[in-house]
Write a protein that holds these residues in place. Sequence first.
Motif, PDB file in Angstrom:
ATOM      1  N   ASP A   1       0.834  -1.204   0.000  1.00  0.00           N
ATOM      2  CA  ASP A   1       0.000   0.000   0.000  1.00  0.00           C
ATOM      3  C   ASP A   1       0.865   1.250   0.000  1.00  0.00           C
ATOM      4  O   ASP A   1       0.629   2.201  -0.761  1.00  0.00           O
ATOM      5  CB  ASP A   1      -0.917  -0.025   1.222  1.00  0.00           C
ATOM      6  N   VAL A   2       1.899   1.265   0.850  1.00  0.00           N
ATOM      7  CA  VAL A   2       2.800   2.419   0.928  1.00  0.00           C
ATOM      8  C   VAL A   2       3.551   2.600  -0.392  1.00  0.00           C
ATOM      9  O   VAL A   2       3.649   3.708  -0.928  1.00  0.00           O
ATOM     10  CB  VAL A   2       3.792   2.247   2.096  1.00  0.00           C
ATOM     11  N   ARG A   3       4.036   1.496  -0.959  1.00  0.00           N
ATOM     12  CA  ARG A   3       4.781   1.578  -2.215  1.00  0.00           C
ATOM     13  C   ARG A   3       3.888   2.105  -3.342  1.00  0.00           C
ATOM     14  O   ARG A   3       4.312   2.945  -4.149  1.00  0.00           O
ATOM     15  CB  ARG A   3       5.342   0.209  -2.580  1.00  0.00           C
TER      16      ARG A   3
ATOM     17  N   SER B   1       6.574  -0.247  15.847  1.00  0.00           N
ATOM     18  CA  SER B   1       7.901  -0.048  15.267  1.00  0.00           C
ATOM     19  C   SER B   1       8.043  -0.715  13.905  1.00  0.00           C
ATOM     20  O   SER B   1       8.734  -0.198  13.015  1.00  0.00           O
ATOM     21  CB  SER B   1       8.974  -0.580  16.221  1.00  0.00           C
ATOM     22  N   ALA B   2       7.375  -1.854  13.695  1.00  0.00           N
ATOM     23  CA  ALA B   2       7.492  -2.556  12.418  1.00  0.00           C
ATOM     24  C   ALA B   2       6.886  -1.736  11.282  1.00  0.00           C
ATOM     25  O   ALA B   2       7.470  -1.635  10.191  1.00  0.00           O
ATOM     26  CB  ALA B   2       6.815  -3.917  12.507  1.00  0.00           C
ATOM     27  N   HIS B   3       5.723  -1.140  11.519  1.00  0.00           N
ATOM     28  CA  HIS B   3       5.077  -0.339  10.472  1.00  0.00           C
ATOM     29  C   HIS B   3       5.875   0.937  10.189  1.00  0.00           C
ATOM     30  O   HIS B   3       5.999   1.353   9.027  1.00  0.00           O
ATOM     31  CB  HIS B   3       3.646  -0.007  10.873  1.00  0.00           C
TER      32      HIS B   3
ATOM     33  N   GLU C   1      11.430   2.765   5.125  1.00  0.00           N
ATOM     34  CA  GLU C   1      12.147   2.062   4.057  1.00  0.00           C
ATOM     35  C   GLU C   1      11.567   2.404   2.694  1.00  0.00           C
ATOM     36  O   GLU C   1      12.319   2.683   1.743  1.00  0.00           O
ATOM     37  CB  GLU C   1      12.062   0.551   4.278  1.00  0.00           C
ATOM     38  N   GLU C   2      10.248   2.382   2.578  1.00  0.00           N
ATOM     39  CA  GLU C   2       9.614   2.639   1.284  1.00  0.00           C
ATOM     40  C   GLU C   2       9.770   4.094   0.860  1.00  0.00           C
ATOM     41  O   GLU C   2       9.949   4.390  -0.328  1.00  0.00           O
ATOM     42  CB  GLU C   2       8.143   2.228   1.326  1.00  0.00           C
TER      43      GLU C   2
ATOM     44  N   HIS D   1      18.132   6.826   8.583  1.00  0.00           N
ATOM     45  CA  HIS D   1      17.799   6.770   7.153  1.00  0.00           C
ATOM     46  C   HIS D   1      18.502   5.590   6.468  1.00  0.00           C
ATOM     47  O   HIS D   1      19.232   5.752   5.485  1.00  0.00           O
ATOM     48  CB  HIS D   1      18.164   8.076   6.453  1.00  0.00           C
ATOM     49  N   VAL D   2      18.236   4.405   6.991  1.00  0.00           N
ATOM     50  CA  VAL D   2      18.941   3.213   6.515  1.00  0.00           C
ATOM     51  C   VAL D   2      18.638   2.929   5.047  1.00  0.00           C
ATOM     52  O   VAL D   2      19.540   2.668   4.246  1.00  0.00           O
ATOM     53  CB  VAL D   2      18.585   1.997   7.392  1.00  0.00           C
ATOM     54  N   ALA D   3      17.343   2.980   4.682  1.00  0.00           N
ATOM     55  CA  ALA D   3      16.986   2.667   3.297  1.00  0.00           C
ATOM     56  C   ALA D   3      17.597   3.675   2.321  1.00  0.00           C
ATOM     57  O   ALA D   3      17.997   3.315   1.211  1.00  0.00           O
ATOM     58  CB  ALA D   3      15.471   2.624   3.131  1.00  0.00           C
ATOM     59  N   ARG D   4      17.662   4.938   2.728  1.00  0.00           N
ATOM     60  CA  ARG D   4      18.284   5.942   1.851  1.00  0.00           C
ATOM     61  C   ARG D   4      19.770   5.632   1.667  1.00  0.00           C
ATOM     62  O   ARG D   4      20.319   5.796   0.569  1.00  0.00           O
ATOM     63  CB  ARG D   4      18.091   7.340   2.453  1.00  0.00           C
ATOM     64  N   LYS D   5      20.421   5.211   2.727  1.00  0.00           N
ATOM     65  CA  LYS D   5      21.830   4.844   2.624  1.00  0.00           C
ATOM     66  C   LYS D   5      21.991   3.619   1.714  1.00  0.00           C
ATOM     67  O   LYS D   5      22.971   3.521   0.969  1.00  0.00           O
ATOM     68  CB  LYS D   5      22.412   4.581   4.014  1.00  0.00           C
TER      69      LYS D   5
END
Length: 397
Positions: A15-17, A71-73, A79-80, A250-254
Amino acid sequence: MQLDPSAELKAFREDVRAFFERDYPQDLIEKLRAGMILDRADQVRNQQALQSRGWLAISWPKEHGGPGWDSAHRHVFEEEADRAGVPAIVPMAVIYVGPVIYTFGTEEQKRRWLPAILDSTHFWGQGYSEPEAGSDLASLRMTAERDGDHYVLNGSKIWTSYGHWADWIFCLARTSREARKQDGISFLCAEMSSPGISVHPIVSLDGVHHLNRIDFDNVRVPVSQRIGEEGKGWHYATFLLQGERLSYAHVARKREDVKLLRALAARLPGDDGRTLISTPLTAARIAKCEIDVETLGISVSRALAAGDAVSSAEVSALKIAATQTAQHITELFVELAGRGGAAFADRHRYDWHGTMPMVESFAPPAMAAYLFERAQTIYGGATEVQKNIIWRAIANR
């Protein structure tokens, strides 16, 4: 944190993606990809697009206007957003002062300030650092003297990010002199249009204006705009900084940055005519960045899962790790850019790259990011301060 996602969490990710691919303003993503500088109107559109789904204040509880996610959501959403290349929100209102207001503020303060934060009609600045009190924040000298139903503020704040956009500013000011310098500090909120407040731009090395010095000359602030008890501002500031330091990861951005590094190294030639990725040292350094990012991601997941139980030492360690990883990544980008990194570009324009066709388009933004990330060892609490926090936690066991 549960590493094997449930069907519900997988559906949430989809949904987020889909939102970021179909409903989010794509021109904002394209501006970032083109290395452009966003203005306030861009940031308002960014934040209002997120809030159209109730996804702006992702750490806020439902009763205060947030989605109430676990925290999971939150982890999936971040990440998305990073994967899609969505601009980071301006954190001062949503991430910094908002939780202080709904945790320690009065009901009237919540009604007055929280809705305007959520609909992005009010931006906030952070009045913490001073010319003589940066990393040693407790040594601040800005005064707030009581005069009936008002405080009179005098002093200066510096390195105020986006202070020129702000409608309000939250400040730490000294309301009394105590033996312990952390005592006698109060947490006050002032309208930026108040008489006596002046904003002085600080333009950074890449020509971008996002920092400021804010001067206060006999600025009158109603007592009703103090959050919490007088003299307890250090406690509220510590609460705020805990959330601020977690927001740097910002792990996903990295991850996306490291993917781009690998793609560039596979295309750009080295001195020996081979691609840079064929150079063992370059390949090893990119691999180390990948490992550091994944390690950081696991640590952040643990901290988010711990919630309020996470210790200040853990947060400080994460801040250091996020800082060092970001700096290592930007160092590699600058090395790949070579001499192109020295080119100065006015990145407020769509056609900025057309003025320097011989320069790789990633090079000027890479240099700007490198210069900006030098400051990450200072803002939000200097690395030396974070190491002291970790040491005290170990010593007190």
